[in-house]
Design an enzyme around this catalytic site. Structure first.
Site, mmCIF file in Angstrom:
data_model
loop_
_atom_site.group_PDB
_atom_site.id
_atom_site.type_symbol
_atom_site.label_atom_id
_atom_site.label_comp_id
_atom_site.label_asym_id
_atom_site.label_seq_id
_atom_site.Cartn_x
_atom_site.Cartn_y
_atom_site.Cartn_z
ATOM 1 N N LYS A 14 -8.184 -31.838 36.797
ATOM 2 C CA LYS A 14 -7.195 -32.935 36.842
ATOM 3 C C LYS A 14 -6.212 -32.779 38.008
ATOM 4 C CE LYS A 14 -5.313 -32.257 32.776
ATOM 5 N NZ LYS A 14 -6.087 -31.190 32.123
ATOM 6 N N ARG A 90 -1.196 -36.761 26.115
ATOM 7 C CA ARG A 90 -2.104 -35.792 25.498
ATOM 8 C C ARG A 90 -2.242 -36.019 24.002
ATOM 9 N NH1 ARG A 90 -1.394 -31.605 29.769
ATOM 10 N NH2 ARG A 90 -2.770 -29.862 29.362
ATOM 11 N N ARG A 129 -9.020 -18.935 37.595
ATOM 12 C CA ARG A 129 -7.698 -19.379 38.055
ATOM 13 C C ARG A 129 -6.635 -18.367 37.644
ATOM 14 N NH1 ARG A 129 -5.630 -25.144 36.038
ATOM 15 N NH2 ARG A 129 -4.850 -24.006 34.244
ATOM 16 N N ARG A 135 -0.119 -17.943 35.813
ATOM 17 C CA ARG A 135 0.237 -18.722 34.622
ATOM 18 C C ARG A 135 0.019 -17.886 33.363
ATOM 19 N NH1 ARG A 135 -1.798 -24.913 34.857
ATOM 20 N NH2 ARG A 135 -1.705 -24.538 32.618
ATOM 21 N N ARG A 146 -6.028 -23.775 23.840
ATOM 22 C CA ARG A 146 -5.835 -25.002 24.630
ATOM 23 C C ARG A 146 -7.060 -25.919 24.532
ATOM 24 N NH1 ARG A 146 -4.684 -22.283 30.056
ATOM 25 N NH2 ARG A 146 -4.447 -24.356 30.944
#
Ligand code: AMP
Length: 190
Positions: A14, A90, A129, A135, A146
């Site tokens: 995204k 969301r 990532r 993060r 998630r």
């Protein structure tokens, strides 16, 4: 205005595709994940509250999210040609709030782009990532939560727009450029 929602599971691309869209169509990029991480980085009380949800992979409450987003939409210049909503809505409640917010501003969502990526590929991308993102939510336990939250709470958002004839499912596997080409073909046809 041209208002586009970028939807898809965590790791579906995204953010990457939104950035390419912003460059090509000159739309304002609203990434709720970035807005929240920014608030957390300030160390404010609100930031600490937000982090208690995001660090576990859970969504922050709808009312709080909608009020943060509304403030940002209100701060945009009046000649903004449109929005790329990256990571919002969301939940169906957020989608309803968004449509109300846009209607009040004389506009609406034109298209929801749902990036479709295989489950194993999502996990691989997110773990990869995590090596460089810094993060706190790019670790295997939080990634699993998630992805579950996505299936339970966010997939119905895609159906909400599908029922209104405003959803398109895009194959999110392959090169960034190929995926972007698929997206542009849909946007240019609007
Ligand atoms: P993202 O960068 O879009 O993956 O978002 C990172 C985290 O921020 C999510 O896992 C949620 O905890 C939170 N978040 C982002 N967008 C929303 C939203 N629209 N509603 C609730 N929580 C959100």
């Amino acid at each position: 205005m041209l208002n586009i929602i970028m939807c898809g599971a965590p790791g579906s691309g995204k953010g990457t595709q939104s950035q390419l869209m912003v460059n090509k169509y000159r739309l304002a990029h609203l990434s709720t994940g970035d807005l929240l991480r920014h608030e957390v980085a300030t160390g404010s009380e609100l930031g600490r509250m937000i982090e208690s949800y995001t660090s576990k992979g859970n969504l922050i409450p709808d009312e709080l999210m909608v009020s943060i987003l509304a403030k940002h939409i209100d701060s945009l210049p009046s000649d903004t040609p449109g929005l790329i909503l990256d990571g919002f809505p969301r939940t169906v409640a957020q989608a309803e709030a968004l449509e109300q917010m846009l209607t009040q501003r004389g506009t609406q969502t034109d298209l929801l782009i749902d990036l479709d990526v295989a489950h194993d590929e999502l996990i691989g991308r997110l773990l990869n990532r995590g090596k460089t993102s810094g993060r706190s939510d790019d670790n295997i336990d939080t990634i699993r939560t998630r992805l579950q939250v996505y299936e339970q709470q966010t997939r119905p958002v895609s159906d909400f727009y599908k029922k209104r004839g405003k959803q398109v499912l895009i194959n999110g596997m392959g090169s960034v450029d190929d995926i972007f080409g698929r997206i542009c073909a849909c946007v240019d046809a609007l």
